[in-house]
Design an enzyme around this catalytic site. Sequence first.
Site, PDB file in Angstrom:
ATOM      1  N   GLY A   1      -1.541   4.054  -3.263  1.00 48.43           N
ATOM      2  CA  GLY A   1      -0.599   5.007  -2.688  1.00 48.43           C
ATOM      3  C   GLY A   1       0.631   5.170  -3.565  1.00 48.43           C
TER       4      GLY A   1
ATOM      5  N   GLU B   1      -1.923   7.152   4.329  1.00 49.32           N
ATOM      6  CA  GLU B   1      -2.237   6.104   5.317  1.00 49.32           C
ATOM      7  C   GLU B   1      -2.716   4.908   4.514  1.00 49.32           C
ATOM      8  OE1 GLU B   1      -3.997   3.559   6.967  1.00 49.32           O
ATOM      9  OE2 GLU B   1      -5.546   4.865   7.805  1.00 49.32           O
TER      10      GLU B   1
ATOM     11  N   CYS C   1      -8.421  -0.106   8.739  1.00 52.63           N
ATOM     12  CA  CYS C   1      -6.984  -0.277   8.526  1.00 52.63           C
ATOM     13  C   CYS C   1      -6.280  -0.753   9.791  1.00 52.63           C
ATOM     14  CB  CYS C   1      -6.367   1.040   8.057  1.00 52.63           C
ATOM     15  SG  CYS C   1      -6.988   1.591   6.447  1.00 52.63           S
TER      16      CYS C   1
ATOM     17  N   GLU D   1      -3.743  -8.388   3.670  1.00 52.67           N
ATOM     18  CA  GLU D   1      -4.737  -7.705   4.508  1.00 52.67           C
ATOM     19  C   GLU D   1      -6.129  -8.129   4.054  1.00 52.67           C
ATOM     20  OE1 GLU D   1      -5.758  -3.211   6.118  1.00 52.67           O
ATOM     21  OE2 GLU D   1      -4.863  -3.456   4.138  1.00 52.67           O
TER      22      GLU D   1
ATOM     23  N   LYS E   1     -12.367  14.091  -2.874  1.00 50.68           N
ATOM     24  CA  LYS E   1     -13.010  13.115  -3.757  1.00 50.68           C
ATOM     25  C   LYS E   1     -13.488  11.938  -2.926  1.00 50.68           C
ATOM     26  CE  LYS E   1     -12.148   9.548  -7.158  1.00 50.68           C
ATOM     27  NZ  LYS E   1     -12.762   8.566  -6.228  1.00 50.68           N
TER      28      LYS E   1
END
Length: 339
Positions: free
Chosen positions: A88, A105, A139, A236, A32
């Site tokens: 996640g 990840e 990341c 982040e 996806k």
Amino acid sequence: VIGAIAPWNWPVLIAIWQIVPSLRMGNTVVIKPSEFTPMATLEVVRLMNTVLPPGVVNAVSGDGEVGRRIVTSPEVAKIMFTGSVPTGREIMAASAPNLCRLTLELGGNDAAIVLPDVDPEAIAMDLFWGAFINMGQTCACAKRLYVHDDIYEDVVAALDAVAEGIPMGNGLEEGNLLGPVQNRPQFDKVVSLVDDARARGARIVRGGRPLDGPGLFYPVTLVADIDEDAPLVTEEQFGPVLPILRYQLLDDAVARANASPVGLGASVWSSDPGRAEDVARRLDAGTVWINQHGVIHPMVPFGGSKQSGFGLEFGIEGLKSVSRPQVISHRKEAVAGAA
């Protein structure tokens, strides 16, 4: 069947990372794309399907509901996901009834520690690209920079000088090395984090305001003298902004670097590789680079610690992660005359 959910920041590269090892180990794939970058991932699948048998690699585009269908399907044996920590967690919960195997990840807030023995000008270019490759939308970019007080202003000045010479603009025009932030929600987050840092009294060395004109262009922004608890440090940012923090004691820098709940990568910068390695071993991160940041290799396993997820990509370990061992054990007949 491997279910893969590709991110928007590297919609071609990471899709390939997910698909190719899966095929190498004999799996089929349903992938996806991100809603923000569907065409890039779909084109990768289209090109692969010009040579692959029908049904080996399949793409299904759509919103989060499509991802949920993949994650909860009992026909999917393994999920590979690159994205945010909250998503996640949702994938873990949604896939739990099927006990689906996962490789997650989930990004990071990578710390880079600069020791006082470096030559600031010598490391500035590599340090810059360690933080700003793909506009910081990676990341494993350096997202927090800890610099010893003795060389703090020299490092800030060296980074500022590098940034001055890096052209930003339309990627279809020759010579531009940096482009826009990919989507409006991420752009708005970057703006908010920098505005908050400014309101807290941080020093904006360069940048700090959106560029005029069309597109989501935000300039390379260096933020000095910022507090450790500022959201630009604790979250982040995933954009072209680097907070630069002072330290005096190395133990303090290591403790602050490790204080984040995520641990994807980190780096140590020093003219003494042995000393740098000693520091690297104290950092709680899946990968710690020395005198570089974010450099990956397809034969070297890559994955995070803490809330940066679990499972590995690349190398033999990455191939094993998209396979399942099976033991076939034969009964051995007794040998005549054996004791």
